[in-house]
Design a protein around this motif. Sequence first.
Motif, PDB file in Angstrom:
ATOM      1  N   VAL A  31      47.379 -21.590  19.953  1.00 12.36           N
ATOM      2  CA  VAL A  31      48.314 -20.438  19.028  1.00 12.36           C
ATOM      3  C   VAL A  31      47.976 -20.375  17.591  1.00 12.36           C
ATOM      4  O   VAL A  31      47.902 -21.460  16.887  1.00 12.36           O
ATOM      5  N   ILE A  32      47.405 -19.269  17.138  1.00 14.78           N
ATOM      6  CA  ILE A  32      46.947 -19.036  15.891  1.00 14.78           C
ATOM      7  C   ILE A  32      47.946 -18.394  15.205  1.00 14.78           C
ATOM      8  O   ILE A  32      48.252 -17.367  15.450  1.00 14.78           O
ATOM      9  N   VAL A  33      48.711 -19.024  14.082  1.00 15.24           N
ATOM     10  CA  VAL A  33      49.434 -18.440  13.196  1.00 15.24           C
ATOM     11  C   VAL A  33      49.158 -18.083  12.033  1.00 15.24           C
ATOM     12  O   VAL A  33      47.986 -18.691  10.945  1.00 15.24           O
ATOM     13  N   GLY A  34      48.936 -16.658  11.345  1.00 13.73           N
ATOM     14  CA  GLY A  34      48.507 -16.228  10.252  1.00 13.73           C
ATOM     15  C   GLY A  34      49.367 -15.565   9.344  1.00 13.73           C
ATOM     16  O   GLY A  34      50.366 -14.994   9.823  1.00 13.73           O
ATOM     17  N   ARG A  35      48.985 -15.098   8.186  1.00 12.88           N
ATOM     18  CA  ARG A  35      49.707 -14.235   7.364  1.00 12.88           C
ATOM     19  C   ARG A  35      49.215 -12.663   7.393  1.00 12.88           C
ATOM     20  O   ARG A  35      49.858 -11.771   6.866  1.00 12.88           O
ATOM     21  N   ARG A  36      48.005 -12.587   7.902  1.00  9.46           N
ATOM     22  CA  ARG A  36      47.462 -11.237   7.870  1.00  9.46           C
ATOM     23  C   ARG A  36      46.549 -11.107   8.827  1.00  9.46           C
ATOM     24  O   ARG A  36      45.991 -12.080   9.653  1.00  9.46           O
ATOM     25  N   PRO A  37      46.338  -9.907   9.649  1.00  5.37           N
ATOM     26  CA  PRO A  37      45.609  -9.639  10.804  1.00  5.37           C
ATOM     27  C   PRO A  37      44.276 -10.481  10.751  1.00  5.37           C
ATOM     28  O   PRO A  37      43.575 -10.853  11.768  1.00  5.37           O
ATOM     29  N   GLU A  38      43.639 -10.345   9.759  1.00  7.31           N
ATOM     30  CA  GLU A  38      42.223 -11.081   9.381  1.00  7.31           C
ATOM     31  C   GLU A  38      42.124 -12.247   9.710  1.00  7.31           C
ATOM     32  O   GLU A  38      41.004 -12.876   9.467  1.00  7.31           O
ATOM     33  N   ASP A  39      43.339 -12.929   9.560  1.00  5.39           N
ATOM     34  CA  ASP A  39      43.348 -14.445   9.749  1.00  5.39           C
ATOM     35  C   ASP A  39      42.872 -14.987  10.827  1.00  5.39           C
ATOM     36  O   ASP A  39      42.596 -16.282  10.943  1.00  5.39           O
ATOM     37  N   LEU A  40      42.852 -14.178  12.158  1.00  5.39           N
ATOM     38  CA  LEU A  40      42.391 -14.821  13.246  1.00  5.39           C
ATOM     39  C   LEU A  40      40.659 -15.067  13.393  1.00  5.39           C
ATOM     40  O   LEU A  40      39.977 -14.452  12.805  1.00  5.39           O
ATOM     41  N   ARG A  47      45.421 -13.276  24.219  1.00  4.21           N
ATOM     42  CA  ARG A  47      45.966 -12.343  25.235  1.00  4.21           C
ATOM     43  C   ARG A  47      47.012 -11.295  24.607  1.00  4.21           C
ATOM     44  O   ARG A  47      47.008 -10.377  25.009  1.00  4.21           O
ATOM     45  N   VAL A  48      47.726 -12.018  23.818  1.00  9.19           N
ATOM     46  CA  VAL A  48      48.958 -11.142  23.135  1.00  9.19           C
ATOM     47  C   VAL A  48      48.585 -11.811  21.547  1.00  9.19           C
ATOM     48  O   VAL A  48      48.644 -12.856  21.186  1.00  9.19           O
ATOM     49  N   ALA A  49      49.079 -10.587  20.940  1.00  2.28           N
ATOM     50  CA  ALA A  49      48.988 -10.755  19.191  1.00  2.28           C
ATOM     51  C   ALA A  49      50.486 -10.345  18.995  1.00  2.28           C
ATOM     52  O   ALA A  49      50.938  -9.004  19.241  1.00  2.28           O
ATOM     53  N   PHE A  50      51.344 -11.037  18.213  1.00  9.38           N
ATOM     54  CA  PHE A  50      52.512 -10.812  17.799  1.00  9.38           C
ATOM     55  C   PHE A  50      52.422 -10.529  16.413  1.00  9.38           C
ATOM     56  O   PHE A  50      52.090 -11.469  15.717  1.00  9.38           O
ATOM     57  N   VAL A  51      52.857  -9.305  15.978  1.00  9.99           N
ATOM     58  CA  VAL A  51      52.531  -8.876  14.623  1.00  9.99           C
ATOM     59  C   VAL A  51      53.523  -8.080  14.001  1.00  9.99           C
ATOM     60  O   VAL A  51      54.293  -7.425  14.669  1.00  9.99           O
ATOM     61  N   GLY A  52      53.951  -8.492  12.623  1.00  6.22           N
ATOM     62  CA  GLY A  52      55.038  -8.052  11.932  1.00  6.22           C
ATOM     63  C   GLY A  52      54.970  -6.920  11.227  1.00  6.22           C
ATOM     64  O   GLY A  52      54.705  -6.799   9.988  1.00  6.22           O
ATOM     65  N   LEU A  53      54.435  -5.667  11.878  1.00  4.61           N
ATOM     66  CA  LEU A  53      53.848  -4.529  11.235  1.00  4.61           C
ATOM     67  C   LEU A  53      54.392  -3.173  11.822  1.00  4.61           C
ATOM     68  O   LEU A  53      54.719  -3.291  13.253  1.00  4.61           O
ATOM     69  N   SER A  54      54.608  -2.007  11.109  1.00  9.36           N
ATOM     70  CA  SER A  54      55.069  -1.170  11.896  1.00  9.36           C
ATOM     71  C   SER A  54      53.900  -0.333  12.833  1.00  9.36           C
ATOM     72  O   SER A  54      52.755  -0.816  12.566  1.00  9.36           O
ATOM     73  N   PRO A  55      54.336   0.261  13.597  1.00  7.87           N
ATOM     74  CA  PRO A  55      53.037   0.875  14.537  1.00  7.87           C
ATOM     75  C   PRO A  55      52.035   1.492  13.922  1.00  7.87           C
ATOM     76  O   PRO A  55      50.741   1.187  14.098  1.00  7.87           O
ATOM     77  N   ALA A  58      49.909  -1.125  11.933  1.00  7.59           N
ATOM     78  CA  ALA A  58      49.190  -1.850  12.735  1.00  7.59           C
ATOM     79  C   ALA A  58      48.068  -1.359  13.214  1.00  7.59           C
ATOM     80  O   ALA A  58      47.016  -1.730  13.387  1.00  7.59           O
ATOM     81  N   LEU A  59      48.295  -0.045  13.743  1.00 11.47           N
ATOM     82  CA  LEU A  59      47.016   0.882  14.366  1.00 11.47           C
ATOM     83  C   LEU A  59      45.958   1.422  13.300  1.00 11.47           C
ATOM     84  O   LEU A  59      44.905   1.523  13.656  1.00 11.47           O
ATOM     85  N   ALA A  60      46.291   1.268  11.948  1.00 11.15           N
ATOM     86  CA  ALA A  60      45.456   1.693  10.974  1.00 11.15           C
ATOM     87  C   ALA A  60      44.657   0.555  10.353  1.00 11.15           C
ATOM     88  O   ALA A  60      43.618   0.602   9.768  1.00 11.15           O
ATOM     89  N   HIS A  61      45.095  -0.756  10.952  1.00 10.43           N
ATOM     90  CA  HIS A  61      44.182  -1.902  10.582  1.00 10.43           C
ATOM     91  C   HIS A  61      43.143  -2.077  11.242  1.00 10.43           C
ATOM     92  O   HIS A  61      43.165  -2.448  12.666  1.00 10.43           O
ATOM     93  N   PRO A  62      41.903  -2.271  10.820  1.00 12.23           N
ATOM     94  CA  PRO A  62      40.738  -2.741  11.430  1.00 12.23           C
ATOM     95  C   PRO A  62      40.873  -3.759  12.195  1.00 12.23           C
ATOM     96  O   PRO A  62      40.259  -3.682  13.606  1.00 12.23           O
ATOM     97  N   ALA A  63      41.304  -4.835  11.974  1.00 12.64           N
ATOM     98  CA  ALA A  63      41.339  -6.075  12.669  1.00 12.64           C
ATOM     99  C   ALA A  63      42.404  -5.736  14.013  1.00 12.64           C
ATOM    100  O   ALA A  63      41.933  -6.388  15.075  1.00 12.64           O
ATOM    101  N   ILE A  64      43.316  -5.257  13.988  1.00 11.70           N
ATOM    102  CA  ILE A  64      44.398  -4.713  15.135  1.00 11.70           C
ATOM    103  C   ILE A  64      43.581  -3.863  15.890  1.00 11.70           C
ATOM    104  O   ILE A  64      43.670  -3.945  17.153  1.00 11.70           O
TER     105      ILE A  64
END
Length: 119
Positions: A31-40, A47-55, A58-64
């Motif tokens: 389980v990787i915990v980060g503060r930004r999507p690029e922290d992975l 398998r699953v990414a839990f992300v605290g962003l609006s759709p 999230a969909l605009a972010h290149p890492a997502i």
Amino acid sequence: MRSCYFIVLKHVVVAQDLAQTILDHDPKAEVIVGRRPEDLGPTCHPRVAFVGLSPEKALAHPAIRELLHEGTRLVLLGEEAEEAGEGADWWILSRPFTSDAVLALLERAAEERRDQKAD
């Protein structure tokens, strides 16, 4: 093969609670915990990414977008996500969440993966 999950939340306590729930369900998981999507890191293909962003964010972010392309199931958290509701590319984990709600999403993702492999 070890399962990998990715959590991106500003609230560390909530992220740790979510991580512990996942580890209680799958003790061998990474389980990787980060503060930004690029922290992975490059070694984890979640398998699953839990992300605290609006759709939209999230969909605009290149890492997502890359995670979605790789087949990661996206689960969004937060007020904006809850207001938007589920979409084709994401599910919602409503707050306050329970362990049962998290486990239900993990099982739903596992079922989805089994269905994709069966096709």
